[in-house]
Design a protein around this motif. Structure first.
Motif, PDB file in Angstrom:
ATOM      1  N   UNK A   1       0.699  -0.971   0.049  1.00  0.00           N
ATOM      2  CA  UNK A   1       0.329   0.195   0.038  1.00  0.00           C
ATOM      3  C   UNK A   1       0.670   1.034  -0.351  1.00  0.00           C
ATOM      4  N   UNK A   2       1.792   1.235   1.183  1.00  0.00           N
ATOM      5  CA  UNK A   2       2.892   2.307   1.117  1.00  0.00           C
ATOM      6  C   UNK A   2       3.498   2.693  -0.494  1.00  0.00           C
ATOM      7  N   UNK A   3       4.189   1.633  -1.269  1.00  0.00           N
ATOM      8  CA  UNK A   3       4.588   1.395  -1.963  1.00  0.00           C
ATOM      9  C   UNK A   3       3.202   2.162  -2.969  1.00  0.00           C
ATOM     10  N   UNK A   4       2.535   1.623  -3.654  1.00  0.00           N
ATOM     11  CA  UNK A   4       1.417   2.197  -4.600  1.00  0.00           C
ATOM     12  C   UNK A   4       1.531   3.620  -4.403  1.00  0.00           C
ATOM     13  N   UNK A   5       1.476   4.490  -2.910  1.00  0.00           N
ATOM     14  CA  UNK A   5       0.876   5.535  -2.876  1.00  0.00           C
ATOM     15  C   UNK A   5       2.465   6.762  -3.037  1.00  0.00           C
ATOM     16  N   UNK A   6       2.863   6.069  -2.789  1.00  0.00           N
ATOM     17  CA  UNK A   6       4.120   6.849  -2.756  1.00  0.00           C
ATOM     18  C   UNK A   6       4.873   6.760  -4.220  1.00  0.00           C
ATOM     19  N   UNK A   7       4.636   5.747  -4.935  1.00  0.00           N
ATOM     20  CA  UNK A   7       4.713   6.686  -6.202  1.00  0.00           C
ATOM     21  C   UNK A   7       3.571   6.418  -7.380  1.00  0.00           C
ATOM     22  N   UNK A   8       2.438   6.338  -6.900  1.00  0.00           N
ATOM     23  CA  UNK A   8       1.383   7.271  -7.705  1.00  0.00           C
ATOM     24  C   UNK A   8       1.217   7.749  -8.657  1.00  0.00           C
ATOM     25  N   UNK A   9       2.224   9.380  -8.300  1.00  0.00           N
ATOM     26  CA  UNK A   9       2.278  10.199  -8.794  1.00  0.00           C
ATOM     27  C   UNK A   9       3.647  10.484  -9.353  1.00  0.00           C
ATOM     28  N   UNK A  10       4.786   9.835 -10.313  1.00  0.00           N
ATOM     29  CA  UNK A  10       6.031   9.879 -10.177  1.00  0.00           C
ATOM     30  C   UNK A  10       5.383   9.973 -11.725  1.00  0.00           C
ATOM     31  N   UNK A  11       7.133  10.887 -11.745  1.00  0.00           N
ATOM     32  CA  UNK A  11       6.384  11.272 -13.336  1.00  0.00           C
ATOM     33  C   UNK A  11       7.624  10.258 -13.851  1.00  0.00           C
ATOM     34  N   UNK A  12       6.934   8.954 -14.740  1.00  0.00           N
ATOM     35  CA  UNK A  12       8.003   8.237 -14.937  1.00  0.00           C
ATOM     36  C   UNK A  12       8.664   8.585 -16.841  1.00  0.00           C
ATOM     37  N   UNK A  13       9.849   8.043 -16.743  1.00  0.00           N
ATOM     38  CA  UNK A  13      10.617   8.467 -18.560  1.00  0.00           C
ATOM     39  C   UNK A  13      11.649   7.150 -18.565  1.00  0.00           C
ATOM     40  N   UNK A  14      11.272   7.211 -19.832  1.00  0.00           N
ATOM     41  CA  UNK A  14      12.963   5.811 -20.277  1.00  0.00           C
ATOM     42  C   UNK A  14      14.527   6.233 -19.985  1.00  0.00           C
ATOM     43  N   UNK A  15      15.103   5.292 -18.739  1.00  0.00           N
ATOM     44  CA  UNK A  15      16.003   5.219 -18.828  1.00  0.00           C
ATOM     45  C   UNK A  15      16.828   4.616 -19.951  1.00  0.00           C
ATOM     46  N   UNK A  16      17.162   5.335 -21.417  1.00  0.00           N
ATOM     47  CA  UNK A  16      17.065   4.465 -22.140  1.00  0.00           C
ATOM     48  C   UNK A  16      18.624   3.564 -22.920  1.00  0.00           C
ATOM     49  N   UNK A  17      19.168   4.033 -21.043  1.00  0.00           N
ATOM     50  CA  UNK A  17      20.740   3.071 -21.475  1.00  0.00           C
ATOM     51  C   UNK A  17      20.234   1.976 -20.309  1.00  0.00           C
ATOM     52  N   UNK A  18      18.843   2.002 -19.863  1.00  0.00           N
ATOM     53  CA  UNK A  18      18.667   0.642 -18.356  1.00  0.00           C
ATOM     54  C   UNK A  18      17.794  -0.017 -19.497  1.00  0.00           C
ATOM     55  N   UNK A  19      17.367  -0.128 -20.802  1.00  0.00           N
ATOM     56  CA  UNK A  19      16.585  -0.737 -21.449  1.00  0.00           C
ATOM     57  C   UNK A  19      15.901  -2.115 -21.633  1.00  0.00           C
TER      58      UNK A  19
END
Length: 70
Positions: A1-19
């Motif tokens: 629950x805590x993880x979901x609440x913490x990351x709900x509004x994250x701005x996600x981007x692809x890290x092209x070097x780690x994909x």
């Protein structure tokens, strides 16, 4: 629950070097929407586990209204 609440509004981007190669197929997806769907799902599971069915149902309702990843 805590993880979901913490990351709900994250701005996600692809890290092209780690994909990895299979992950490149998701370039056209809305990564922020995908993240929100994941977070609501994780929170719904957590609330279900602690028998907070009302909160679990709220998360599932939000999840279902968002639709699929694409």
């Amino acid at each position: 629950i805590e993880h979901g609440e913490k990351h709900l509004d994250d701005d996600c981007k692809i890290d092209y070097f780690a994909v990895s190669l299979p992950d490149l197929a998701i370039w056209e997806e809305d990564l922020n929407k995908r993240n929100k769907i994941h977070c609501y799902y994780v929170m719904a599971l957590g609330y279900t586990g602690i028998k907070a069915t009302g909160k679990a149902r709220d998360c599932m309702d939000k999840l279902l209204k968002m639709g699929s990843y694409t």
